[in-house]
Write a protein that holds these residues in place. Structure first.
Motif: not given
Length: 167
Positions: A29-33
């Motif tokens: 949720x910061x670098x990938x979703x």
């Protein structure tokens, strides 16, 4: 991720790649979703950091989770019924896992394992009155829900059981 001689489907690939990303310093949720809750990704990342990142390691992890789910089903059933019915419950659970889940890399095995552990720990609390088991119940319940949203049903079960227990 080593995919030699392996067939995986889209969710499995997502879990494997996100676990690798987590081990490479990225954070959900910061670098990938992802639309899935990250409990399984964290579990696979821990296993990959120890045993290496391959489909075989992931499927072996799922196999261990499946075995633990069957064992926890037996223990839970043994707490509320006879040994014969507990064995029957474990047998049905084993066939269900083999027929419907197999060693597919999915979130259900982890969520169900920790959900069953939360129920077992709650029963232990109800029998002994030691609050230590209640804390462990909450931790197991958190891990279960952190893995799959639908595991909230275990929390509902514990709330109903605690209402019945106090009456």
């Amino acid at each position: 991720i080593h995919l030699t001689h392996s067939v995986i489907w889209c969710d499995e690939g997502e879990h494997l790649l996100l676990a690798r990303a987590l081990n490479n310093g990225m954070f959900p949720y910061k670098d990938f979703f992802t639309l899935k809750w990250p409990g399984m990704v964290f579990l696979l990342a821990m296993v990959f950091s120890t045993l290496g990142d391959s489909v075989g390691v992931a499927k072996g992890t799922i196999l261990v989770l499946d075995i633990l789910v069957v064992f926890c089903t037996y223990l839970l059933s043994k707490n509320i019924t006879t040994t014969r019915f507990a064995l029957l419950s474990a047998l049905f659970c084993m066939f269900g896992l083999v027929l419907f889940e197999g060693t597919s890399i999915m979130t259900e095995q982890c969520a169900v394992l920790f959900g069953l552990l939360s129920l077992l720990l709650f029963i232990r609390f109800a029998k002994s009155g030691r609050r230590y088991y209640l804390v462990l119940t909450g931790i197991a319940l958190f891990v279960s829900i952190f893995t799959k949203q639908q595991a909230i049903i275990f929390a509902v079960t514990i709330v109903i059981a605690s209402l019945v227990y106090t009456i």
